[in-house]
Each structure stands twice: as C-alpha cells, then as structure tokens.
Design an enzyme around this catalytic site. Structure first.
Site, PDB file in Angstrom:
ATOM      1  N   LYS B  28       0.817  -1.323  -0.173  1.00  0.00           N
ATOM      2  CA  LYS B  28       0.094   0.107   0.232  1.00  0.00           C
ATOM      3  C   LYS B  28       0.710   1.168   0.041  1.00  0.00           C
ATOM      4  O   LYS B  28       1.924   1.241   0.700  1.00  0.00           O
ATOM      5  CB  LYS B  28      -0.913   0.000   1.374  1.00  0.00           C
ATOM      6  N   SER B 103      -9.651   1.842   3.087  1.00  0.00           N
ATOM      7  CA  SER B 103      -8.684   2.716   2.258  1.00  0.00           C
ATOM      8  C   SER B 103      -7.692   1.817   1.433  1.00  0.00           C
ATOM      9  O   SER B 103      -7.063   2.323   0.394  1.00  0.00           O
ATOM     10  CB  SER B 103      -8.003   3.770   2.914  1.00  0.00           C
ATOM     11  N   SER B 127      -9.882  -0.490   7.050  1.00  0.00           N
ATOM     12  CA  SER B 127      -9.383  -0.281   5.856  1.00  0.00           C
ATOM     13  C   SER B 127      -8.573  -1.461   5.223  1.00  0.00           C
ATOM     14  O   SER B 127      -7.991  -1.531   4.076  1.00  0.00           O
ATOM     15  CB  SER B 127      -8.398   0.829   5.736  1.00  0.00           C
TER      16      SER B 127
END
Lengths: 541, 426, 92
Positions: B28, B103, B127
């Site tokens: 990420k 996210s 997330s």
C-alpha cells in the site's frame, strides 16, 4: 516551549480560579492549569492615587529551559554533538518524515530523575507525554512532544542565598520536551527577512523545562537562583554552561502595590492580587547575569510608568542584550490554542522508584558546608573550592594527602588564580592533575620553595606543558639534598686551594668565599648556614 | 479500462532465500519504501521518495519477497472506497463497476486480480477488512502492537496496524509471520504474552479445525445490515457449525457509540499527524510569498483533497479549546467502554463473528455525496480498532453476485484462533 | 451544544488553526456538513466515564548514537534548499 512562543494561554478548561499548588496522589493525574495568571488582554492603568498609598512589590516567576547533556536526542539516536555543518545529525524521526516514530531516550529520563532528586521534587507514579500543536518552520512535525498535566517532576525547591539571607524558591514543576530546530533569517531581521534557512541539528535535543512559582522579589534573587541552579545542574553532569543555547530563560514580572496584598506579607501574594496584576513576559534571556539586567531594566521601566500614572501593557517583550533594553513583541500576542492531547506513540513512564535507584553526587551547598566543617575552611575558601564539581573533587584528593590549608592555598589561590589568568578551566588539565599534586608534594616535602613552585614551575606547567620534574631539573630548582651540598663542599675545597690555605692560616673570612662557591654550585638553594658548617667540618677533618 | 491498481509499478527483489522467496507482494502506498515513490494517494506527496524503508518492508525483503509495486488507496487512508485517491479510483476485479472498498482498495484488488500473491494494507477503522470483504479475498488486521508501524504514514496512530491480504488464510498468515514482532523503532509494539501456541507459526494455525469453537455473534452488528449480506453471513455460520463450531448471541451496547468515538479520535489524531505537511522538508510547497502561515495554508489547500480537509478540520475542532472535553475526552471514555465490552464477551466465546461490512460493495460514485453515510458503513469494523483487537475478514459468499465478507474478531494476540477458524471457510 | 449549524466564522477559525486555506464556497459547504457530523457526535454525551490502564509502560532505548541520514538524503525531497539548509518562508 520554544523561545519564540508566548506562554500561559494553555488551559483548555477555562480557569475560573488560579490553582496555586497541586498535590499529587498516586492515582489521580497531576492536574495543573498551566497559567499563573489568566490571559488578560486589557491593560491596567495603575493610577497615581493608588501608588501614593504604598510601596510597589516586584513579583517574578521563571520558566527555564535547560538542554540536557545526553549523547543522543530525546526521541531518536542522532548525535547531540555540536557541529557547524547544517542538517548533519538528522534522521527520519527528528526531521518529521512521514511514517517516523519517536522512541524515548533512557538517558534523558535519568537526567530528569537526577534533577528531580536534586530539587527534592515528587516523581509521580505515572507520567506521560503530550503533543503541543502549533505551526512554525523550526518544528518538524508542527507539534512538539512535551509534557502537559503529568510532568515527571513536581513540587520541588531550591534554596538560594541573596545578600546574606537564604530563601527557598518553589519549583512548581519540571518536565521533559524536545527542542525545535534553528532558524536563520535571511535578508533582514526576524520581522523583515525574505526567507528563512532551517537547520534541524538541534531538533530533538532533550530539554528540561523548569518552572518556578512567582517567588522572586528582585532581579538579584533571580540571578542568585539561576547561578545556583546552573551549579547544581553541572554537578549532576546533566548540563554544560559553555554550550551555546544550553540555557534559555523566560521571566514573568508583575508590579503589585503592597496594599493589594491581602495577607500583608510580601512573600504570600495571594491568588487574587496576582490575577489582577498585569504581568509582562520577558523572553530571550540566556544567562543569569542577563536575567538580572533584563529584569532590572523591566522593573524600572514599569515602576517609572506606574509612578507617572501611565498604563503598563500586559504583553510579551524581547530582551535585547546588545542594547540593554526590552522591546515589545505585542504583534505576537494571539490567543494560542495548543490542542494538547496524549502522545499515543509513547507509552507512559512509571519511574517513581528510579529516585531511589539513581544516585546523585553531593550537591554544591552541602559540599560547601562539609568543606568548612571537615577541612576547617572559611566560607570564602569553601566557596571557591566548590565552584565546580571538578575543582572540589581535585581539592579533596590533594587534601587527602597533604595539609588541608596547604591544599586550599594551592588549589583555590595558586592553581585557580593561574588558570583564571589564562582563561583556562580545571578541566583543561584533565589527565595532568596528578602533576599538580606532585607539585604540591614537592613543596610539602621541602624539595622546592613555595615561591619557585608558584612562580616558575606552575606557570611553566601551564604554559609549556612540562611536568614539574622536568621544570625543576631544567631550572635547577631543587632545594639541594645533603649529598649534593656535601659534594659541592668537597669540590669547592678542591678547586680553591688558595682560599683553603687562607682559611687555614687564620683568615676566617675566606670561608665566606668558599660558601659563595658552594652556593653557586647548588644554584643558590642550599642553606648558607649549613654550608658554612659543612665547610668547616670538612676543612678540619 | 485499466483497473488502476498501482500508483507505482516497480520490482524490488528481496534476498535470495527465505520464507517468502517466490512470493510477489504489493505494498500500500502509505508504507515507506526507500527510493520508491510513496504518495499515500495524495497530491501532497506526489513526488515524495522516502530515504528509508518501513520496518515491514525490510522484513519482507529479508524474507526473500519480491515487491511488485505500490498500490492505490484513499488519500492518507481516509475513506472506504479508494475513490478519494488523487490518482483516480480503482476497479474491483471481483465486481466490475463497484468499488473495491478502502482505504487499502489497491492492495485488495492486486490480490483479487492476481497481480500479486499477497499484499500489505493498513487498517485504522476497517481499511484492510473492508476491501478484503468487497474484493472477495482474505485480510487480517493484527492486534494493536503486533506489527511495527515504523514507516507507515500515520493517520490514526492509536488505532492503526499494517496487515496482509491473500487469496488464502494460510498465505495471509505466512505473510503475518514475516512482518509481525516487536521493533525497537516503534515504542508501541510488544511481544505477545507467552501461551501454549507461541512457538508455532501463524501459518501452522491454518488447520481449519473448528471443532468445539465457541462463536459469539453481537446482535448490534447485524441490525440494519443489508438482507442479502445477513443471509450470506448466516450461511457461513451454518458452515462452521457443520464443522463442529457453535454460536450464541452476545450484546455489545457500547458499539452504538463506536462510530462517533472512532471518528472523533481518528480525526483528532489525523489533524495532528498531518500537520507536518507544510512543504518545507517534503511535499507540495506553498512558495515564499507572504509569511509561513500563508505559505503553509496554501500548500495544504493545494495538496489535500476534500475528505482529508474535512477530517483535519473536524479533528482540529474536536481538540480545540472549549470542545476538547465534549468530544475528544468523551470519545476516549467511549473507547474504554468498548474495550471493556469486548473483553467481557470474549470471556464467554473464543471468537466473535459478524458481517465485515453491513452492505455489499457500493457502486462507483454512490457514496461520495454524503460523508456521514460513508462513516456509518464502518460500523462493524471500527469497534475492533477501538478495542485494539485482531480481526480477519474471509470471503463468505456472494449476494447478487457481489462479494460478502465474514469478520471474525479475537482476543488480544489471538491471531492463531482467527486463522484456524477463518481457514475453515476457504 | 444546540442544533445551530456550525457558523462560517467557526469554520474559518478552525481552518486557520489547521493552516488550511479555504475558498468561500468551501467554507459554506463545510459549515453545513460539520453541523450534521457534529450533531451525530453529540451522542457521546451519553457515554459513562471509564478508567483506562495502559498496556505498556517504560519503553525506552539506550542513549547510544544510531544511524542517521546523509545530508543529501535528508534534503532530497525539499522543494528548495540552500547550502545544506532547508529553505522556509519568513516568520514575521
């Protein structure tokens, strides 16, 4: 709290009463509204009428920021060594790079506990860090990790002597925090520069912020306190007075008419008198002498204004050492909302028991008293001999071997005198102190005269970096030993047969000539009476 | 149409041998990678190259993993759909036209699309679990303090953890084995307390053995959820029962306040964590016209998107003088209450189970107009972050062709329990 | 707190504290959204006071120098630098 910051508007629960002192119990968080005097934007005019009725009392409180002498920064492993190169000791943590996290330096906590012990402060069961949020280019994260309402030290005190009287100053709290970086203003002064250059070498240096109660009644008391505080901190080994920026002082000064003091006792001002008084904050003080000058200036400025019926603004002022005046920083007076909240990246500290585990050296005042008692020294000598821990330590090693008075003369008068003259410190002799002890030995055992020792040997030791033995040999200063004298006697007789026969034929005065010869040979350090006798003995043998 | 899974595609080889040799990993884009662009999905950092690796990245490299790129995400981790990214939205490979969740949407999509064997995401309020559920993959949010956050760009620092995505529980567990463990650069990490299982790996726990497993189902987390999601959820519970598990209902009254508490705390922390973005040392600069207040405000206006601004402002408000006690302090009380509640029910159950998300994946664009609605979608995931507990989301099935995730929550450092139970459903 | 919307002045004040410049229409939009969200946060009033104990304490590192960054690395992401310094705006 950074030097550019104005302080005191930090309470997030608007204070309706001044919390003068706080007790701590093990479980309740230390609650302290961090204002001495709530923020009052209006100025207060002291009317001429009020002034006539009584004296004006000066009330001063201090916030002292001390850089702690640790090898690394408080939240990262960057070196704290001074360097001229900008941004040389930096890492993701002290640069505030995204993703970096603080980890607490054990050495900083130890230093804080030592300070707490030295000032007899409470160290609570649990203490923690908070974030103080504000924006400034020297603040890498735009928040400072500090301690808010649970500081590591609380309710301490320090005794100071001013003009013969001893007073106890209350230290309300002392806490750990990180230093911001340093700024250089380019193209003008702080107000007019085009831009700023930022260096983060200093960012993250451990600081101890020490806050006193408004206990001072004169600038000279402030000076005495700061001098004593510096000495204590140096004794603890946590502070270096020579280091640039190691001491920063903010002072708060109020002038209060005596008749407004409810109790009638100037040492007990009372919260309402303090609250209604104007107070000025003076920033940018960096020494105890500077503090006295700045506050004396400010005190006079305010008293003059009051006596002329003029308003004294409640404001922050900047001490300009080069001009010897304080200058208003009124443009910086804004309500500051620091939005304090707990620093979740740092678990709390439970270090109350460290107070027992960590030892601190005998503190200066205790040592002074002991020196007087144990070594029979007068106050002045004791004071000189405890001026720094290293001097005191050295004195004691010398006094252990030789007569304390002799040791005192040698260390306090001779050594320190010569060092001062050369702008040297005793620490400059690190590794060579045994040579000084040797010198004292030479004097104590009569090997050289005190005069030679003082004037020739010691000076040469300092200037030429030679050892005492080297100098004594080179200059032939030894108070000659018996054998050497005897040798010289024999030689003088051998070399001067005419004088010998003169003496033998009854000319007693001829012996003086021979004495002179012996004196020459021994460089004048033999005793003439002894030489006379030795010659006679030798001649009559 | 491109799936827009990666912000940066770049291969970084790990050491030659190790537990993750032959494993490709997508990371990420809020996890720092030395020398590789790390944007956090934000214009503010669109040319930021970290000079250091996050601890988890070093550990991956040391385990022989090959990093294949940095994945798309909601800006600074703030969002539930990956649509707030400054680099555009990401397609959901398991449900075209629908969001991949957020996210960590890019990481979940990378695994779902086969672009990487495993991926790393971060979970502040769901997330990891949300995109795992929406993309039909496995996602683990570890116990707070199990995995180092050094190098994770902070959003809610008292709430978040880095965790793995994979197509199987075992693979996710194997990744967890590599990244977990105390780090002396993160003072909030700690060694799990020793128990009978501490010597075995997380991967070894993926036995699927749920015989005798006691499952608590918090009724509050089913209330108001989409019918299709609820049905799929109960199907999964039936499956576990048929393998020897049993369930009972539990009540967590505190979760009614969990979303508010979470957002107040997360936004407050965010307002402080994102203060460092002023353009001086990195990031979008505000220039030199005017003074620092002005230039900082310009940089931040230009660098941050709307959702980030909203959260920074609300967080600032919640901490500000006069409101601190009302919002922030109360939120901390709520948090403590939630922790207490969870600890209580976990004394009567091995794990708790709920649908991961109360709804199936949103359609692209559906959620953006009403921020409050979006926040409410986190109702099932945020309580776990407040309680500092571990959780896993495993694919439970589909409703109307859209993936549904089952969330299992364990006691602190009870990851092995979750891995064991979750692997029963693969 | 009452049901009043958050005022634009409050939004501007908060924006100033947070150093985020806002356009006028943004101020209005945020004011409306905040009112809803803060209203929602009101229910926190009902939460009882609960004591918390920390899981960890006394996490420290030894006072030893550790790897730092090279100056170029430290400066590499700055938009402007000068002679090894970061360049910042003036602070008047």
């Amino acid at each position: 709290m950074a030097p550019h910051e104005s302080s005191f508007v930090t309470d997030i629960e608007p204070a309706t009463e001044h919390v003068a002192g706080v007790g701590i119990d093990g479980l309740a968080p230390y609650r302290r509204v961090v204002t001495f005097y709530p923020h009052q934007p209006e100025s207060r005019v002291m009317t001429a009428q009020t002034v006539q009725q009584g004296d004006l009392v000066t009330v001063i409180g201090l916030e002292v920021h001390v850089q702690l002498e640790t090898d690394t920064k408080i939240f990262c492993g960057c070196s704290t060594e001074q360097t001229d190169e900008p941004n040389e000791h930096v890492c993701p943590v002290c640069l505030g790079l995204p993703g970096a996290l603080p980890v607490l330096n054990e050495g900083a906590v130890e230093a804080a506990v030592k300070i707490g012990k030295a000032i007899d402060a409470e160290i609570p069961e649990e203490t923690r860090f908070h974030r103080k949020n504000y924006y400034y280019p020297d603040l890498p994260k735009n928040f400072q990790i500090t301690q808010y309402d649970e500081p590591i030290c609380a309710d301490g005190e320090l005794e100071v002597a001013v003009e013969g009287t001893r007073r106890t100053i209350t230290i309300e709290r002392a806490h750990l925090e990180e230093d911001p970086g340093s700024l250089q203003h380019v193209g003008g002064g702080i107000d007019t520069a085009d831009y700023t250059l930022v260096n983060y070498n200093r960012a993250g240096t451990p600081l101890m912020e020490i806050v006193t109660a408004p206990d001072f009644r004169s600038p000279s008391e402030v000076r005495a306190f700061l001098a004593e505080l510096e000495e204590v901190l140096e004794y603890l080994g946590v502070f270096d007075a020579e280091r640039d920026g190691s001491l920063r002082i903010d002072a708060n000064l109020s002038i209060i008419p005596e008749d407004e003091i409810e109790s009638g006792d100037i040492d007990d001002i009372g919260s309402s008198a303090l609250e209604t008084a104007n107070r000025t904050e003076v920033k940018n003080i960096s020494s105890h002498k500077g503090a006295q000058k700045a506050l004396a200036y400010e005190e006079t400025r305010q008293k003059n204004a009051i006596e002329r019926g003029r308003a004294v603004e409640q404001e922050t002022r900047h001490w300009d050492e080069s001009r010897g005046i304080t200058v208003s920083m009124r443009s910086k007076e804004e309500e500051k909302d620091y939005r304090y909240f707990e620093e979740a990246d740092l678990p709390p500290l439970r270090v109350a028991d460290w107070k027992d585990e960590i030892s601190i050296p005998e503190l200066p005042s205790a040592r002074r008293e002991r020196f007087q008692a144990e070594y029979g020294l007068d106050e002045e000598s004791a004071s000189k001999l405890t001026s720094t821990k290293q001097v005191a330590d050295f004195y004691e090693t010398v006094a252990a071997e030789f007569d304390p008075d002799l040791a005192a003369t040698w260390v306090a008068d001779n050594l320190l005198g010569e060092l001062n003259y050369r702008d040297m410190e005793i620490t400059d002799l690190e590794g060579r102190l045994n040579e000084v002890t040797r010198l004292v030995e030479l004097v104590a055992t009569d090997e050289i005269t005190a005069k030679n020792a003082r004037e020739t040997v010691l000076r040469s030791m300092l200037d030429d970096e030679r050892t005492p033995e080297e100098i004594v040999d080179a200059e032939g200063l030894g108070k000659t030993g018996e054998d050497e004298v005897q040798q010289a006697v024999v030689e003088a007789i051998d070399e001067n047969p005419d004088a010998v026969s003169d003496y033998e034929s009854g000319d007693d005065g001829a012996i003086n000539f021979l004495v002179g010869q012996v004196m020459q040979k021994t460089g004048g350090s033999a005793d003439p009476g002894d030489v006379n006798q030795l010659l006679r003995a030798e001649l009559e043998a | 149409m491109s799936a827009n899974i990666f912000i940066t595609e770049e291969t970084i080889d790990g050491v030659e041998d190790g537990p993750l040799a032959d494993t490709t990993v997508a990371v990420k884009d809020n996890i720092s990678t030395e020398g590789i662009l790390t944007t956090c999905g934000s214009a503010m950092l669109d040319d930021y190259v970290p000079p250091y690796d996050a601890t988890v990245v070093s550990r991956l490299k040391d385990a022989g993993a090959t990093i294949v790129g940095k994945t798309n995400m909601d800006e600074f981790g703030m969002g539930t759909t990956t649509e707030t990214s400054a680099f555009g939205a990401t397609e959901n490979p398991a449900a075209p036209g629908h969001v991949p969740g957020g996210s960590s949407g890019g990481s979940a999509a990378a695994v779902a699309a086969g672009e990487a064997d495993v991926a790393l995401g971060s979970d502040t309020g769901g997330s990891i679990r949300c995109p795992a559920a929406f993309c039909g993959v496995v996602g683990i949010k570890p116990t707070y303090g199990l995995v180092s956050r050094y190098g994770l760009v902070a959003y809610g620092n008292s709430l978040e953890q880095i965790g793995p995505f994979a197509t199987s529980v075992e693979d996710a567990a194997a990744t967890l084995d590599v990244i977990a463990g105390p780090d002396d650069r993160d003072a909030t990490t700690r060694e799990p307390p020793a128990d009978g299982e501490s010597d075995s790996s997380y991967a070894d726990a993926a036995t699927g053995d749920v015989d005798g497993l006691s499952i608590g189902v918090p009724t509050e987390l089913l209330e108001g959820a989409d019918e299709g999601v609820v049905d799929t959820f109960w199907d999964a519970i039936d499956d576990l029962e048929s393998q020897g598990a049993s369930y009972h209902e539990v009540s967590l009254p505190s979760v009614e306040h969990a979303v508010e508490a979470y957002y107040v705390i997360a936004m407050s922390e965010a307002s402080s964590n994102l203060a460092r973005f002023d353009g001086v040392r990195y990031g979008e600069s505000g220039g030199y016209d005017g003074n620092w207040n002005e230039t900082f405000a310009t940089a931040r206006k230009e660098g941050f998107g709307d959702e980030v601004k909203r959260r920074i402002l609300l967080g600032t408000y919640a901490l500000s003088a006069g409101y601190h006690d009302k919002y922030y302090k109360k939120a901390q009380d709520a948090r403590a209450w939630v922790k207490q509640d969870f600890d209580g029910v976990l004394e009567e159950a091995d794990v708790l189970a709920s649908p991961t998300m109360p709804v199936p994946p949103f359609e692209r664009g559906e959620s953006l107009d009403d921020p409050l609605q979006m926040y409410l979608a986190d109702a099932n995931t945020v309580p776990v972050n407040l309680a500092d507990l571990p959780a896993i989301s495993v694919p439970a099935g589909e409703t109307d062709g859209l993936p549904v995730g089952l969330q299992l929550v364990g006691p602190a450092f009870g990851e092995r329990e979750l891995i064991r139970a979750g692997s029963a459903l693969s | 707190m009452s049901d009043d919307a958050v005022s634009p002045e409050e939004v501007r004040h908060v924006a100033e504290l947070a150093r985020v410049d806002l356009a006028d229409d943004e101020v209005d939009q945020f004011a409306r959204q905040f009112a809803d969200i803060l209203d929602y946060f009101e229910t926190l009033d009902e939460v009882p006071e609960v004591d918390r104990e920390a899981d960890l304490a006394n996490v420290m590192r030894p006072d030893e120098v550790r790897d730092t960054l090279e100056r170029e690395e430290a400066l590499q992401n700055a938009t402007k630098t000068e002679d090894g310094y970061f360049k910042g705006p003036n602070v008047s």
